[in-house]
Design an enzyme around this catalytic site. Structure first.
Site: not given
Ligand code: MN
Length: 479
Positions: A77-78
């Protein structure tokens, strides 16, 4: 909450799974590079978060794939890494776990937006694919709740509510009591801070006042067990603060909460549990209606133990919980205990057990298949599975878990479709009742069937609360 170091994690993993240490360290180094220059709201490097999550899982003796996935759980996600990269550097299982956790990471249970409802559904149904996704998610949530002081008051409330509404029930269903009670207390602390602190103080005071009583009992019981060469370990435990709060709001007085103070007596094998029970009763008078045998008749989340409340020294009521070392692990970690006892194929055994032994699982699958609309699905889950439950007995003494408000019709269909379809009458505690009678905790339910019955009546639809009963009645009508 103190932060753990990679060395502490390595040491813990080394204690139960030496051969995975190298791979776990590699996952840590890999994630650390990816999260470089990212920071948490507390100001510390981001990598501390996945590291702490991995540590919580290592305390549950998680397998290597799960530990690697937990260290990598926020990278998809990051950061710039892809699922394929993870599959290539680690393996497909790790990649799938990380992907599974990522898909449900943007969850926002309290909001009614379509995207959030879809995510809520994903988190709940991911348990049907691989329960380890939920366990990683629970550890992730636990660490976020432990470090919630760095968030804004609005976020704190929102996370606490979400935790109570979805993660606490999930932890309960898989039997992970240790996580469940910590999540409850952390949430409660942010939802009702004043009440939390006043109860916390009262609890500490009670613990102090009763410390000598409990130690005296502990010593006496331990001596009896040692004299008979029964291997044992005895611990003092008090109810969690939220548990006390629930009892008080049910109308109990603090002094009447019989399991507020408990002695956990852990012995080596089942026969010795019953022997210990006899010894405890020979020394302390039991409160007769407070005895429970969850060994012969486990809870629906597989919790096993003998419970007996006795008059301790100074007439103080003390609950004793008697179980084996294995049962004690199950009592703390639930389904996750298989990591310890089924090394290698824990994942398969977990999924198989969920399907066959855990009553909530079937309901969840059924609700999932019945409700196409995400909002209806979430509402039904909240109403049927995550709200208050009741536990009733079959005439054979098996425990059946039902949502509050359930009737003998729900009960009949939960036991078997044919029993529901041929039901002509119902008895509760040996008396005839209407089939729409709302069942209560501990009711003994007997369904009278007749093969010549006309089948379910249409009006039954207004007397059921479970998705299963509704579905089966409709199916019969269509025939
Ligand atoms: Mn996370």
């Amino acid at each position: 909450m103190r932060n753990v170091s990679i060395e502490a994690l390595m040491q813990l993993v080394g204690e139960y799974n030496l051969e995975e240490c190298e791979r776990v360290r590699k996952a840590y180094e890999y994630a650390k590079v990816l999260h470089e220059n990212q920071f948490r709201q507390s100001g510390e490097p981001y990598i501390n978060h996945p590291l702490n999550v991995a540590y919580i899982l290592a305390e549950m003796h998680a397998d290597g794939d799960t530990l690697c996935a937990s260290l990598l759980h926020d990278t998809l996600e990051d950061t710039s890494v892809t699922k394929e990269d993870i599959a290539h550097v680690f393996n497909k299982n790790v990649a799938n776990l990380v992907d599974g956790v990522t898909k449900i990471s943007k969850l926002n249970f309290s909001s009614k937006q379509a995207q959030n409802l879809a995510n809520t559904r994903k988190i709940i149904t991911s348990i049907t694919e691989d329960v380890r996704i939920i366990i990683i998610k629970l550890a992730d949530r636990l660490h976020n709740m432990r470090t919630l002081q760095f968030k804004t008051p609005f976020k704190q409330r929102e996370n606490a509510l979400e935790t109570m509404e979805i993660f606490v029930p999930l932890a309960y269903y898989i039997g992970a009591y240790r996580i469940k009670s910590e999540l409850e207390d952390l949430s409660f602390r942010y939802l009702k801070p004043d009440l939390y602190h006043s109860l916390d103080e009262k609890k500490r005071k009670l613990e102090m006042e009763n410390s000598d009583t409990l130690k005296e009992m502990l010593f006496k019981i331990q001596t009896m067990l040692n004299d008979r060469d029964i291997p044992n370990e005895i611990k003092i435990r008090t109810k969690n603060i939220y548990g006390i709060y629930k009892r008080l709001s049910d109308g109990h007085k603090l002094a009447d909460i019989h399991d507020l103070l408990a002695l956990k007596i852990i012995v080596d094998e089942i026969e010795n549990c019953y022997l210990t029970l006899g010894l405890v009763h020979s020394k302390y008078y039991p409160v007769n209606d407070k005895f429970k045998d969850y060994i012969s008749n486990p809870k629906t989340n597989m919790y096993r133990s003998l419970h007996t409340t006795v008059f301790g020294p100074n007439d103080r009521l003390v609950q004793t919980q008697i179980r084996t070392f294995n049962m004690d692990r199950v009592a703390s970690f639930g389904l996750a205990t298989y990591w310890d006892i089924k090394k290698g194929n824990a994942r398969e055994v977990m999924q198989k057990d969920l399907k066959e032994k855990y009553q909530f699982f079937k309901s969840l699958v059924e609700i999932n298949s019945m409700f196409g609309d995400n909002q209806e699905f979430v509402l039904q889950i909240k109403k049927e599975l995550f709200a208050d439950k009741i536990y009733v007995y079959t005439s054979k003494g098996d425990i059946v878990e039902l949502p509050k408000g359930a009737t003998p019709i729900d009960f009949a269909y939960k036991i078997h479709t044919d029993i529901g379809n041929t039901m002509v009458a119902a008895m509760v505690n040996e008396e005839y009742v209407d089939v729409g009678y709302p069942l209560k905790n501990k009711d003994r339910v007997k369904i009278i069937t007749d093969d010549l019955s006309f089948g379910p009546r249409e009006e039954w639809l207004s007397k059921v609360v479970t998705t299963r009963a509704r579905k089966k009645i409709r199916e019969f009508e269509r025939r």
